[in-house]
Design a protein around this motif. Structure first.
Motif, short mmCIF file in Angstrom:
data_model
loop_
_atom_site.label_atom_id
_atom_site.label_comp_id
_atom_site.label_asym_id
_atom_site.label_seq_id
_atom_site.Cartn_x
_atom_site.Cartn_y
_atom_site.Cartn_z
N HIS A 62 -112.85 7.33 39.29
CA HIS A 62 -113.81 8.20 39.98
C HIS A 62 -113.88 9.57 39.29
O HIS A 62 -113.48 9.75 38.15
N HIS A 63 -114.35 10.55 40.05
CA HIS A 63 -114.56 11.90 39.52
C HIS A 63 -113.22 12.62 39.38
O HIS A 63 -112.32 12.46 40.19
N GLY A 64 -113.10 13.44 38.33
CA GLY A 64 -111.87 14.20 38.11
C GLY A 64 -112.14 15.69 38.10
O GLY A 64 -113.28 16.14 37.95
N ASN A 65 -111.07 16.48 38.24
CA ASN A 65 -111.20 17.93 38.30
C ASN A 65 -111.68 18.55 37.00
O ASN A 65 -112.17 19.68 36.98
N PHE A 66 -111.52 17.81 35.88
CA PHE A 66 -111.88 18.39 34.59
C PHE A 66 -113.00 17.62 33.89
O PHE A 66 -113.14 17.69 32.68
N ASP A 67 -113.80 16.91 34.68
CA ASP A 67 -114.90 16.14 34.09
C ASP A 67 -115.86 17.03 33.30
O ASP A 67 -116.43 16.61 32.30
N PHE A 68 -116.04 18.26 33.77
CA PHE A 68 -116.97 19.17 33.09
C PHE A 68 -116.46 19.58 31.70
O PHE A 68 -117.24 20.08 30.88
N LEU A 69 -115.17 19.34 31.43
CA LEU A 69 -114.61 19.64 30.10
C LEU A 69 -114.55 18.40 29.21
O LEU A 69 -114.23 18.51 28.02
N CYS A 70 -114.83 17.24 29.78
CA CYS A 70 -114.74 15.98 29.02
C CYS A 70 -116.04 15.74 28.26
O CYS A 70 -117.02 15.24 28.82
N ASN A 71 -116.05 16.09 27.00
CA ASN A 71 -117.24 15.88 26.19
C ASN A 71 -117.42 14.43 25.79
O ASN A 71 -118.51 14.00 25.42
N THR A 72 -116.32 13.68 25.82
CA THR A 72 -116.38 12.26 25.45
C THR A 72 -115.66 11.44 26.51
O THR A 72 -114.65 11.86 27.05
#
Length: 393
Positions: A62-72
């Protein structure tokens, strides 16, 4: 004795030692808590700039706290051994990567503008307890008072005890750009064992960000650290063989090492709470760390909000996942030539979601039994007995 005005100036509710992954994760996780409670935090590091850039990879449901930093991110994984390959869907998990450079930039943007967080560049030389039950953090330039210390410093010497089994996950990686579409950007090659498996488990690791861009790492599970030239030679051979000598350029490099060890790290010592690798957050059988650090930070934050930090990590119950890790670690150390087939078969005979839950320490005992019966039973039973009865490796 410290003057009253100086003591007040140098007094904090919490002190975090180390601005690596675990220290920064904790400090940024506390940003709202500090505002709501009015508490003050001091972050100490010997050099806030002296950190090598690395890629942190992990799987998450599911969604994670650092998804916005995951470029890949990827939802298919591939493994190779000899001429065999597996492509396994990861659903409902997603395999993700975060650049340490992006992560640190995000954290420092928060920390440097936060009214209740202070950064201090210094070397911590000692931690003492005062008569008033406060902790005194002594540095080369002064001393600071606090109620709790969160210490992320890791001392490799603690792994040299005779009854401790340790391997190092040592790696070096090249960010490469090719002049043709060399990669399937939807598939991450997490273990390519098409290389020599002799004195250590060895595999290549390819994380594509585009059809012509990827991070390619060479990783060892090894008892003896190898020189950079060893990695460079193997990486060049792999790139020349699978891409072509004149068809790629290396744009950036990274390297590192992570302990995989049977050592039972203490979680705390009084009001000193250990973080990250220093608290055993690097999984002993794989070296994966990012997920377990975030799990630890979540537990600490929960205790802080409930005002029960004095109860955090007090119990010392049997940890069956650490026991499992120690069994596999012994096998990988004693019989490294078998490691690649064991790891390959774990994914070949189980769906990736079950393996991920198991490696995240999130499975039930019944799920674990279903996974174990598909592994070499005699070998694992033998090493389970060795681990149970403390037979030296």
């Amino acid at each position: 004795m410290m003057k009253e005005t100086e003591a007040h100036k140098n007094s904090f509710d919490y002190i975090v030692i180390g601005a690596g992954l675990s220290g920064l994760s904790l400090v940024t996780a506390l940003k709202d808590y500090l505002i709501s409670t009015g508490k003050k935090l001091l972050l100490i590091d010997r050099s806030f700039e002296d950190y090598a850039n690395r890629t942190w990879s992990f799987w998450e449901e599911h969604h994670g706290n650092f998804d916005f930093l995951c470029n890949t991110r990827w939802q298919k994984l591939r493994l190779y051994v000899d001429e065999k390959q597996i492509i396994s869907p990861t659903n409902p998990f997603t395999y993700k990567s975060v650049s340490s450079e992006d992560f640190r930039s995000y954290c420092f943007n928060i920390i440097q503008s936060h009214p209740q967080i202070t950064m201090h560049t210094d070397d911590v030389t000692d931690i003492m307890q005062s008569k008033a039950e406060e902790l005194i953090v002594i540095t080369k330039s002064g001393r600071f008072m606090t109620n709790y210390v969160f210490d992320s410093r890791f001392d490799p010497d603690m792994l040299k005890q005779s009854n401790v089994n340790t391997l190092w996950q040592q790696f070096q990686g090249y960010f490469v750009k090719t002049d043709f579409a060399a990669f399937d950007e939807e598939v991450a090659d997490i273990m390519d064992f098409r290389g020599e498996q002799k004195n250590h488990v060895a595999f290549f690791y390819t994380l594509p960000s585009a059809t012509n861009n990827a991070l390619i790492e060479y990783t060892l599970f090894t008892p003896i650290l190898q020189p950079p030239e060893y990695f460079e030679r193997n990486l060049r051979q792999y790139l020349d063989q699978h891409i072509g000598r004149n068809h790629y350029e290396i744009t950036k490099t990274e390297e590192g090492k992570i302990p995989m060890t049977s050592y039972r790290f203490p979680k705390r010592k009084g009001n000193i709470i250990y973080l990250g690798t220093a608290a055993g957050c690097s999984k002993a059988s794989t070296g994966y760390t990012f997920y377990f650090i975030q799990k630890q930070i979540g537990q600490i934050l929960k205790h802080l909000k409930n005002e029960t930090l004095d109860q955090y990590a007090l119990s010392s119950t049997f940890d069956r996942f650490h026991f499992y890790d120690c069994i596999l670690l012994r096998i990988l150390k004693d019989q490294p030539e078998k490691g690649h087939r064991i790891l390959f078969s774990m994914f070949q005979r189980n769906d990736a979601a079950r393996v991920f839950r198991f490696l995240n320490n999130d499975t039930s005992f019944l799920e674990e039994l279903k996974l174990f019966v598909k592994l070499p039973i005699f070998l694992f039973s033998l090493y389970a007995l060795k681990e149970l009865f403390g037979v030296k490796a």
